[in-house]
Every structure is written in structure tokens, then in C-alpha cells.
Design a protein around this motif. Sequence first.
Motif, PDB file in Angstrom:
ATOM      1  N   MET A 130       0.849  -1.192   0.000  1.00 27.74           N
ATOM      2  CA  MET A 130       0.000   0.000   0.000  1.00 27.74           C
ATOM      3  C   MET A 130       0.884   1.242   0.000  1.00 27.74           C
ATOM      4  N   PHE A 131       0.329   2.335  -0.489  1.00 29.67           N
ATOM      5  CA  PHE A 131       1.125   3.566  -0.537  1.00 29.67           C
ATOM      6  C   PHE A 131       0.239   4.779  -0.298  1.00 29.67           C
ATOM      7  N   LEU A 132       0.888   5.889   0.056  1.00 38.70           N
ATOM      8  CA  LEU A 132       0.218   7.166   0.281  1.00 38.70           C
ATOM      9  C   LEU A 132       1.036   8.254  -0.392  1.00 38.70           C
ATOM     10  N   LEU A 133       0.364   9.113  -1.133  1.00 38.53           N
ATOM     11  CA  LEU A 133       1.004  10.241  -1.816  1.00 38.53           C
ATOM     12  C   LEU A 133       0.277  11.517  -1.417  1.00 38.53           C
ATOM     13  N   ALA A 134       1.019  12.484  -0.863  1.00 38.36           N
ATOM     14  CA  ALA A 134       0.397  13.739  -0.426  1.00 38.36           C
ATOM     15  C   ALA A 134       1.365  14.883  -0.649  1.00 38.36           C
ATOM     16  N   GLY A 135       0.802  16.087  -0.741  1.00 40.32           N
ATOM     17  CA  GLY A 135       1.642  17.266  -0.950  1.00 40.32           C
ATOM     18  C   GLY A 135       0.842  18.415  -1.519  1.00 40.32           C
ATOM     19  N   PRO A 136       1.531  19.442  -2.049  1.00 37.08           N
ATOM     20  CA  PRO A 136       0.841  20.571  -2.681  1.00 37.08           C
ATOM     21  C   PRO A 136      -0.155  20.075  -3.726  1.00 37.08           C
ATOM     22  N   GLU A 137      -1.386  20.596  -3.656  1.00 38.42           N
ATOM     23  CA  GLU A 137      -2.484  20.041  -4.447  1.00 38.42           C
ATOM     24  C   GLU A 137      -2.188  19.994  -5.935  1.00 38.42           C
ATOM     25  N   GLU A 138      -1.723  21.107  -6.501  1.00 39.86           N
ATOM     26  CA  GLU A 138      -1.526  21.177  -7.960  1.00 39.86           C
ATOM     27  C   GLU A 138      -0.531  20.132  -8.429  1.00 39.86           C
ATOM     28  N   MET A 139       0.580  19.989  -7.724  1.00 42.52           N
ATOM     29  CA  MET A 139       1.618  19.026  -8.119  1.00 42.52           C
ATOM     30  C   MET A 139       1.141  17.585  -7.953  1.00 42.52           C
ATOM     31  N   ILE A 140       0.526  17.262  -6.805  1.00 42.31           N
ATOM     32  CA  ILE A 140       0.119  15.891  -6.506  1.00 42.31           C
ATOM     33  C   ILE A 140      -1.007  15.438  -7.429  1.00 42.31           C
ATOM     34  N   ASP A 141      -1.990  16.340  -7.681  1.00 38.65           N
ATOM     35  CA  ASP A 141      -3.093  15.979  -8.580  1.00 38.65           C
ATOM     36  C   ASP A 141      -2.570  15.676  -9.977  1.00 38.65           C
ATOM     37  N   ARG A 142      -1.523  16.385 -10.381  1.00 35.50           N
ATOM     38  CA  ARG A 142      -0.942  16.172 -11.710  1.00 35.50           C
ATOM     39  C   ARG A 142      -0.112  14.899 -11.762  1.00 35.50           C
ATOM     40  N   LEU A 143       0.593  14.572 -10.670  1.00 37.13           N
ATOM     41  CA  LEU A 143       1.487  13.399 -10.665  1.00 37.13           C
ATOM     42  C   LEU A 143       0.774  12.088 -10.341  1.00 37.13           C
ATOM     43  N   TRP A 144      -0.401  12.152  -9.707  1.00 37.70           N
ATOM     44  CA  TRP A 144      -1.078  10.947  -9.239  1.00 37.70           C
ATOM     45  C   TRP A 144      -1.257   9.868 -10.325  1.00 37.70           C
ATOM     46  N   PRO A 145      -1.783  10.185 -11.506  1.00 36.68           N
ATOM     47  CA  PRO A 145      -1.957   9.133 -12.523  1.00 36.68           C
ATOM     48  C   PRO A 145      -0.643   8.461 -12.902  1.00 36.68           C
ATOM     49  N   ARG A 146       0.430   9.251 -12.987  1.00 36.12           N
ATOM     50  CA  ARG A 146       1.738   8.675 -13.353  1.00 36.12           C
ATOM     51  C   ARG A 146       2.261   7.759 -12.255  1.00 36.12           C
ATOM     52  N   VAL A 147       2.099   8.152 -10.994  1.00 38.78           N
ATOM     53  CA  VAL A 147       2.541   7.323  -9.860  1.00 38.78           C
ATOM     54  C   VAL A 147       1.778   5.995  -9.838  1.00 38.78           C
ATOM     55  N   ALA A 148       0.453   6.050 -10.026  1.00 46.00           N
ATOM     56  CA  ALA A 148      -0.364   4.826 -10.033  1.00 46.00           C
ATOM     57  C   ALA A 148       0.054   3.905 -11.171  1.00 46.00           C
ATOM     58  N   GLU A 201      12.580  14.837  -8.701  1.00 50.49           N
ATOM     59  CA  GLU A 201      12.779  15.659  -9.901  1.00 50.49           C
ATOM     60  C   GLU A 201      11.775  16.806  -9.942  1.00 50.49           C
ATOM     61  N   GLN A 202      10.503  16.493  -9.620  1.00 52.15           N
ATOM     62  CA  GLN A 202       9.461  17.515  -9.631  1.00 52.15           C
ATOM     63  C   GLN A 202       9.679  18.551  -8.538  1.00 52.15           C
ATOM     64  N   VAL A 203      10.092  18.108  -7.343  1.00 51.72           N
ATOM     65  CA  VAL A 203      10.349  19.032  -6.237  1.00 51.72           C
ATOM     66  C   VAL A 203      11.510  19.954  -6.576  1.00 51.72           C
ATOM     67  N   THR A 204      12.578  19.393  -7.147  1.00 55.69           N
ATOM     68  CA  THR A 204      13.750  20.186  -7.534  1.00 55.69           C
ATOM     69  C   THR A 204      13.371  21.228  -8.583  1.00 55.69           C
ATOM     70  N   SER A 205      12.572  20.795  -9.562  1.00 61.85           N
ATOM     71  CA  SER A 205      12.127  21.710 -10.622  1.00 61.85           C
ATOM     72  C   SER A 205      11.272  22.820 -10.049  1.00 61.85           C
ATOM     73  N   SER A 206      10.397  22.488  -9.111  1.00 58.64           N
ATOM     74  CA  SER A 206       9.519  23.478  -8.496  1.00 58.64           C
ATOM     75  C   SER A 206      10.317  24.497  -7.690  1.00 58.64           C
ATOM     76  N   CYS A 207      11.336  24.020  -6.971  1.00 61.50           N
ATOM     77  CA  CYS A 207      12.179  24.918  -6.169  1.00 61.50           C
ATOM     78  C   CYS A 207      12.958  25.871  -7.066  1.00 61.50           C
ATOM     79  N   ALA A 208      13.427  25.351  -8.192  1.00 58.73           N
ATOM     80  CA  ALA A 208      14.189  26.173  -9.131  1.00 58.73           C
ATOM     81  C   ALA A 208      13.313  27.290  -9.696  1.00 58.73           C
TER      82      ALA A 208
END
Length: 542
Positions: A481-499, A532-539
Motif C-alpha cells: 500500500m502507498f500514500l502520496l500527499a503534498g501541494p495540491e496542484e503538483m500531486i493531482d498532476r502526478l497521481w496518474p503517473r505514480v499509479a 525531480e518535480q520538487v527540484t524543478s519546483s524549487c528552481a
Amino acid sequence: MKQPAKTLWFDRPRYVYVEFCVENSSDVKLDIEEKKLVFSCKNEDGEELYNEIELYDKVQPKDSREKRSDRSITFFVRKLKEKVAWPRLTKEKHKPAWLNVDFDNWRDWELDEETEMAALEEYAEMMDKVKEKPTPPSMDDLDFVTTVISCNTAELKVDTNGKKKTIKGYNVILKDTVLFPEGGGQPDDRGSINDIPVLRVTRQGPDAIHFVEAPLEPGSEARLMVDWERRFDHMQQHTGQHLITALADLKFGFRTTSWELGRLRSSIELDTPSVTTQQIEVLEKDVNEKIQDHVAVNVRLLSVDDPEVEKVRSRGLPDDHAGPVRIIDIEGIDTNMCCGTHLPNLSYLQAIKILSAEKGKKNKTNLIFLVGNRVLKYVERSCALEKSLTSLLKCGPEEHVEAVDRLQKSVKLLQKGNLNLLRDLAVLVAQNFKNNPHRQKIFTLHRKDGDNEFMNIIANEIGAEETVIFLSVGDEKGAGMFLLAGPEEMIDRLWPRVAEILDGKGAGKRGRYQGKANKMSKRTEVEALLREQVTSSCAEEE
């Protein structure tokens, strides 16, 4: 010259049963002392047998008994300390070299000693009767020659290890057959035609359709063989069903509405909402008494318009029935219309065991039962299971339920304690991350023995407004089982790819998703994607 007799040893709560296997014994002498047993006799050949056994613990010589048969002499030696198990003599280092012991624990110790002794003797006598199988009916008519009438291409759907597949072959009709087509609650026979295995036999009007994988020439000779072990088993179960059905109706007015001959056990559907334990005991006793009475079972053929057809028990003829009506008559007990295969005498049933009564559909009750060889196989499996449990639980059969109950309670306490520790650990893990002045904007963790609550506590403690959280639990090489959470815009966008990466499914909304993963080994790819996404967002923020 003196020699020992083969000895069978049964350890019970109050008694130790020592059985000396000697046929037609004479001059039997027995001396029971507090810790010693001396036995001597002569066998049918006049040979003198002598056994001297040093007992494990003290016994009561004056309160011991014996039972003699033409095959053995059994001594019931009363223990001084009751309900104390004696060790297996075959494992004792100092046992006499000649002592041949077969240790067995096949009876519970729950009854009081008088009932226990009577039950032991009754059970032993019943098993002797079950083992004394009569000679099976003649098989002269089960290997015969006939003629092939037709052979047409066909397909057969089979279920192999839970997977369905289709076999290509041929449907063969013969001039005559000894292979029973499925019907009347009874499965079809197996066998061969000219050494070609018959995989299915079905009925089509007056004809039996034999499915084989090789073609047969119409008009050619066909030699049939029946799988006798399967046939005899079906004959036992079906004749046993007739007997149970008849007596259930005669004794209690329970009418049979259907029945099924299963691969391991069979069932009868009775038109009653319940059957009591006492009724089952009475019914089982009565059917086994009829078996011991050697009641004959006769088969008669009547024309459809014969007035007697209306008098026999029946659920009606099939719409495509052709030819005479077959009547099965258990003398003095039951007359029934049936197309199945049956035994010529109830004695061939050996024994019947009614296992249980279960709630059925539409206010009916299903009676689960075994007949004949299936009873023996059931006893064999039960004994093997009992011995395995005795070895695992380190106690006798009479203590198995209590031991398992203790284990279950211990496991529940351990699980409860483990959950409390996991909750505490989750809080500490989250606090340790939050207290780190150099913490990053992403937190990942995998724990094999965690659960959903463990992940939720960590996510709630850390907070997902500014931190991307990816947690997983379970076997890394399997599912989890897994849990993914974080800033809404980023997580909603990444969720399908993670699944997709985890081959998982889940649900959630507004920056928080949970689900099951089939490929937990891919979690490192998810971590890399998130970093990668977090690093890109920080940049971008800088």
C-alpha cells in the motif's frame, strides 16, 4: 525359545492401553506391578512369547482390566497420575531393543472413564467392520466389445487448475456402452475406448455421447474399459444417498429435494429449515445398522405406462426420456426411480458418516455426508492432521482447541501491542523530520510491517501543505500500500503517473491519494520522479 510379541501402545488420560498382537493365544499370563508389566503366552504355533516392559510411571495394578480377542490381548492399565501424558516410548533412549511400539492418539480424552472405555471399544469394532470390505460386485460386464455408430468432430471445455481451456476432439456414439453419462445428481464415468481415454460422457436422448481426442471409424470394433475405482466410489455415494434419503423421510418426514455427488464429499438438500444434532445422530445410527443387516438392492425395468411407476418415489422423468423406467428397490426400505449406478447390497457401503447439517437456500438444509472408502480416507486425513497438530502444539489432541485458543489470544495481544508501537514510531518519525533544520521539501519512507494508519499518522503530523510525502508499506518484492500527499496542484498532476508506475489503484482528492500497489519494487522510480518535480519546483520559485 522365547520371543517378544508385537506391541501397540495407546496413551490415554486415565489409562494406557497395551495391545499384544497374538493370534489364537493360549496360556496367557499377566503380572502388573506398580512400574512393570510382564506378559507371556503361546501363539497358535505353540511358540512361547514373552514381554517385560518397564513402565514410565506408576500404575494401579488392582484397577486394570483386559480384553481378549482371537487376534490380540489388550490390557487397560490405570495410571496413578491421571491426565499426565506418557512420552512416546519409541523416542526413549533406554527402551528395550525388542520393544516394537506404534504410538497413537486417535481419541479425545473428554469423556469420563466409563463412557471413554465403552466409546473406545465401540469405535474399534466399527473400524474393524469398515475395514472388512466385502468382495466388490463382478466386473465381467465392465470390459466388453461393441460397435462404433458415429464419430463427429467436437470441442470440450474443461477446467484445469482453475483455468478454463477448450480441447478439440470427437463425439462418439456406440451401439451399446457401460460408461454412465452424467445425470440424476451423479457425475459421469471415466474409462477408455480401444485404450483411448474417455474424457466426458453425456446423454442425448437415448444415446450416450463419449468425448475422445482421437477419431474412431464408424462400423469398427470398440472395446470399452471402465475406471472401476471412480465407478465404485460413485456407486457407494449414490446408494448411500438413497438410504439416507429414505430413512430421513421415514424417521422425520424430511423430504429430499436434490442432491450432489461431490469430488470429496456429497450433500443432500432436505426440505426442512433445520436438522438437530440429535436427529443426525439417530439417522447416522440407523443407516449404519441397515448396512450391517446386508439389505439387498434390486434393479427393475418397467414400461412407462406401468401403473407401478406412479407408486414409486420420483421427481419425474426428463422431457427427452426414452425406453423403460429404471426402479431401484432397497428391500423393505425404499423404492425409487433412478438412472444412476448402484450397489447390489447395502453391505458394500461399508459405513456412512454424516459430517454436518448446513443452512441451505429457500429455508432448506444441506446434509453433508461420506460413504465407504471416503470414510476411511477422511479418518486417514484426520489422523494425519491430528498428529501434525500434536507435533506443532506440543500437546495431546484433547488439548488442541485450548492450545489454539491460547495462541489466538496471544497473537491478538501481540498485534495490539505492535500497533501501539507502530503509532508511537509514526509520531517519532514525523517529529524527527520536522525538527530537522535542514529538512528537504520531500519525505519518503518504506516500512515492511506498517499499515494505512501508520502512513496516515506520519502524513498528518508532517503536514502536506509544503512537503511532498510518499509513504509505502508491504513486501518490496510483492504488493503493498502507498500514500502520496503534498501541494495540491503538483500531486493531482502526478497521481496518474505514480499509479501507473506502481501498477496500482487508489482514491483521494485535493493533494492526497492512497491505494494498493502491485509492483512495490517500482517505488524507487516514484521517488526519483517526485524528487525531480520538487527540484524543478524549487528552481522555478528561485
